[in-house]
Design a protein around this motif. Sequence first.
Motif, PDB file in Angstrom:
ATOM      1  N   LYS A   2       0.851  -1.237   0.128  1.00 35.73           N
ATOM      2  CA  LYS A   2      -0.090  -0.011  -0.156  1.00 35.73           C
ATOM      3  C   LYS A   2       0.882   1.147  -0.039  1.00 35.73           C
ATOM      4  CE  LYS A   2      -3.643  -2.185   2.788  1.00 35.73           C
ATOM      5  NZ  LYS A   2      -4.699  -1.732   3.797  1.00 35.73           N
ATOM      6  N   LYS A   3       0.319   2.181  -0.559  1.00 39.59           N
ATOM      7  CA  LYS A   3       0.949   3.559  -0.444  1.00 39.59           C
ATOM      8  C   LYS A   3       0.392   4.622   0.341  1.00 39.59           C
ATOM      9  CE  LYS A   3       2.742   3.092  -5.214  1.00 39.59           C
ATOM     10  NZ  LYS A   3       2.374   3.351  -6.707  1.00 39.59           N
ATOM     11  N   MET A   4       0.956   5.534   0.801  1.00 35.83           N
ATOM     12  CA  MET A   4       0.455   6.577   1.720  1.00 35.83           C
ATOM     13  C   MET A   4       1.333   7.738   1.652  1.00 35.83           C
ATOM     14  SD  MET A   4      -1.250   4.980   5.145  1.00 35.83           S
ATOM     15  CE  MET A   4      -1.911   6.606   5.758  1.00 35.83           C
ATOM     16  N   THR A   5       0.699   8.967   1.459  1.00 38.31           N
ATOM     17  CA  THR A   5       2.077   9.948   1.366  1.00 38.31           C
ATOM     18  C   THR A   5       2.281  10.401   2.991  1.00 38.31           C
ATOM     19  OG1 THR A   5      -0.021  11.807   1.698  1.00 38.31           O
ATOM     20  CG2 THR A   5       0.639  10.907  -0.530  1.00 38.31           C
ATOM     21  N   CYS A   6       3.445  11.242   2.755  1.00 36.75           N
ATOM     22  CA  CYS A   6       4.023  11.656   4.047  1.00 36.75           C
ATOM     23  C   CYS A   6       2.746  12.506   4.787  1.00 36.75           C
ATOM     24  CB  CYS A   6       5.171  12.588   3.952  1.00 36.75           C
ATOM     25  SG  CYS A   6       5.778  13.446   5.208  1.00 36.75           S
ATOM     26  N   ARG A   7       2.104  13.468   4.142  1.00 39.42           N
ATOM     27  CA  ARG A   7       0.908  14.107   4.712  1.00 39.42           C
ATOM     28  C   ARG A   7       0.148  13.221   5.312  1.00 39.42           C
ATOM     29  NH1 ARG A   7       0.341  19.346   4.143  1.00 39.42           N
ATOM     30  NH2 ARG A   7       1.506  19.670   2.289  1.00 39.42           N
ATOM     31  N   GLU A   8      -0.413  12.128   4.706  1.00 43.23           N
ATOM     32  CA  GLU A   8      -1.442  11.463   5.334  1.00 43.23           C
ATOM     33  C   GLU A   8      -0.959  10.684   6.581  1.00 43.23           C
ATOM     34  OE1 GLU A   8      -3.642   9.514   1.271  1.00 43.23           O
ATOM     35  OE2 GLU A   8      -1.962   8.663   1.809  1.00 43.23           O
ATOM     36  N   LEU A   9      -0.005  10.571   6.568  1.00 46.01           N
ATOM     37  CA  LEU A   9       0.777  10.144   7.905  1.00 46.01           C
ATOM     38  C   LEU A   9       1.011  11.251   8.893  1.00 46.01           C
ATOM     39  CD1 LEU A   9       2.742   7.562   6.139  1.00 46.01           C
ATOM     40  CD2 LEU A   9       1.125   6.933   7.730  1.00 46.01           C
ATOM     41  N   GLY A  10       0.553  12.393   8.786  1.00 43.99           N
ATOM     42  CA  GLY A  10       0.900  13.514   9.684  1.00 43.99           C
ATOM     43  C   GLY A  10       2.268  14.421   9.262  1.00 43.99           C
ATOM     44  N   GLY A  11       2.781  13.942   8.430  1.00 41.42           N
ATOM     45  CA  GLY A  11       3.985  14.766   7.848  1.00 41.42           C
ATOM     46  C   GLY A  11       3.768  15.951   7.305  1.00 41.42           C
ATOM     47  N   PRO A  12       4.710  16.541   6.862  1.00 45.91           N
ATOM     48  CA  PRO A  12       4.474  18.095   6.043  1.00 45.91           C
ATOM     49  C   PRO A  12       4.784  17.980   4.646  1.00 45.91           C
ATOM     50  CG  PRO A  12       6.702  17.950   7.101  1.00 45.91           C
ATOM     51  CD  PRO A  12       5.862  16.527   7.587  1.00 45.91           C
ATOM     52  N   PRO A  52       1.683   7.174  23.686  1.00 43.46           N
ATOM     53  CA  PRO A  52       2.366   6.417  22.700  1.00 43.46           C
ATOM     54  C   PRO A  52       1.431   5.721  21.679  1.00 43.46           C
ATOM     55  CG  PRO A  52       2.841   5.763  24.910  1.00 43.46           C
ATOM     56  CD  PRO A  52       1.741   6.582  24.947  1.00 43.46           C
ATOM     57  N   LEU A  53       0.239   5.685  21.712  1.00 44.56           N
ATOM     58  CA  LEU A  53      -0.868   5.097  20.794  1.00 44.56           C
ATOM     59  C   LEU A  53      -1.567   6.010  19.894  1.00 44.56           C
ATOM     60  CD1 LEU A  53      -2.236   2.291  23.151  1.00 44.56           C
ATOM     61  CD2 LEU A  53      -0.465   2.048  21.603  1.00 44.56           C
ATOM     62  N   LYS A  54      -1.437   7.272  20.416  1.00 38.11           N
ATOM     63  CA  LYS A  54      -2.208   8.399  19.619  1.00 38.11           C
ATOM     64  C   LYS A  54      -2.000   8.320  18.125  1.00 38.11           C
ATOM     65  CE  LYS A  54      -3.656  13.148  19.965  1.00 38.11           C
ATOM     66  NZ  LYS A  54      -2.905  14.081  19.060  1.00 38.11           N
ATOM     67  N   TRP A  55      -0.833   8.404  17.645  1.00 36.25           N
ATOM     68  CA  TRP A  55      -0.409   8.551  16.380  1.00 36.25           C
ATOM     69  C   TRP A  55      -0.724   7.392  15.268  1.00 36.25           C
ATOM     70  CZ3 TRP A  55       2.700   5.844  12.406  1.00 36.25           C
ATOM     71  CH2 TRP A  55       2.732   6.697  11.282  1.00 36.25           C
ATOM     72  N   GLY A  56      -0.774   6.166  15.924  1.00 40.72           N
ATOM     73  CA  GLY A  56      -1.402   4.846  15.235  1.00 40.72           C
ATOM     74  C   GLY A  56      -2.716   4.891  15.093  1.00 40.72           C
ATOM     75  N   ARG A  57      -3.428   5.465  16.307  1.00 41.60           N
ATOM     76  CA  ARG A  57      -4.745   5.420  16.367  1.00 41.60           C
ATOM     77  C   ARG A  57      -5.363   6.386  15.373  1.00 41.60           C
ATOM     78  NH1 ARG A  57      -5.076   6.389  22.052  1.00 41.60           N
ATOM     79  NH2 ARG A  57      -5.436   8.453  21.597  1.00 41.60           N
ATOM     80  N   GLU A  58      -4.633   7.555  15.216  1.00 43.67           N
ATOM     81  CA  GLU A  58      -5.253   8.623  14.123  1.00 43.67           C
ATOM     82  C   GLU A  58      -4.845   8.124  12.743  1.00 43.67           C
ATOM     83  OE1 GLU A  58      -3.640  12.246  15.106  1.00 43.67           O
ATOM     84  OE2 GLU A  58      -4.798  12.394  17.061  1.00 43.67           O
ATOM     85  N   LYS A  60      -3.694   4.561  11.525  1.00 46.27           N
ATOM     86  CA  LYS A  60      -3.800   3.624  10.818  1.00 46.27           C
ATOM     87  C   LYS A  60      -5.181   3.341  10.185  1.00 46.27           C
ATOM     88  CE  LYS A  60      -3.206  -1.359  12.113  1.00 46.27           C
ATOM     89  NZ  LYS A  60      -4.319  -1.995  11.608  1.00 46.27           N
ATOM     90  N   PRO A  61      -6.292   3.867  10.679  1.00 44.10           N
ATOM     91  CA  PRO A  61      -7.476   3.675   9.862  1.00 44.10           C
ATOM     92  C   PRO A  61      -7.489   4.141   8.476  1.00 44.10           C
ATOM     93  CG  PRO A  61      -7.979   4.539  11.931  1.00 44.10           C
ATOM     94  CD  PRO A  61      -6.401   4.654  11.789  1.00 44.10           C
ATOM     95  N   LEU A  62      -6.726   5.081   8.183  1.00 45.52           N
ATOM     96  CA  LEU A  62      -6.421   5.370   6.655  1.00 45.52           C
ATOM     97  C   LEU A  62      -5.701   4.341   6.077  1.00 45.52           C
ATOM     98  CD1 LEU A  62      -7.087   7.904   4.817  1.00 45.52           C
ATOM     99  CD2 LEU A  62      -4.951   8.603   5.272  1.00 45.52           C
TER     100      LEU A  62
END
Length: 74
Positions: A2-12, A52-58, A60-62
């Motif tokens: 699967k592909k995700m962009t940096c931005r979709e993962l919370g990056g800039p 520690p789980l916040k980032w994954g919670r936000e 991983k659904p995507l």
Amino acid sequence: MKKMTCRELGGPCEEELQADTWDEMVSTMTDHVMLTHPETTAEMEKMHEEDPLKWGREHKPLWDSKKEESPDFL
Ligand SMILES: [Zn+2]
């Protein structure tokens, strides 16, 4: 895969990252952020210390909602 962009993962940025599993995506993203976005690294470390789980919670659904793609051999 699967592909995700940096931005979709919370990056800039809009860089596309690819991985076979969520765990692999997490480490790919971590490497990408540490190499290219030092200020985001600091933010993510702070977030991780607070929850520690916040980032994954936000994010991983995507990941879960993304369709599997066949690897491109360019
Ligand atoms: Zn980026």
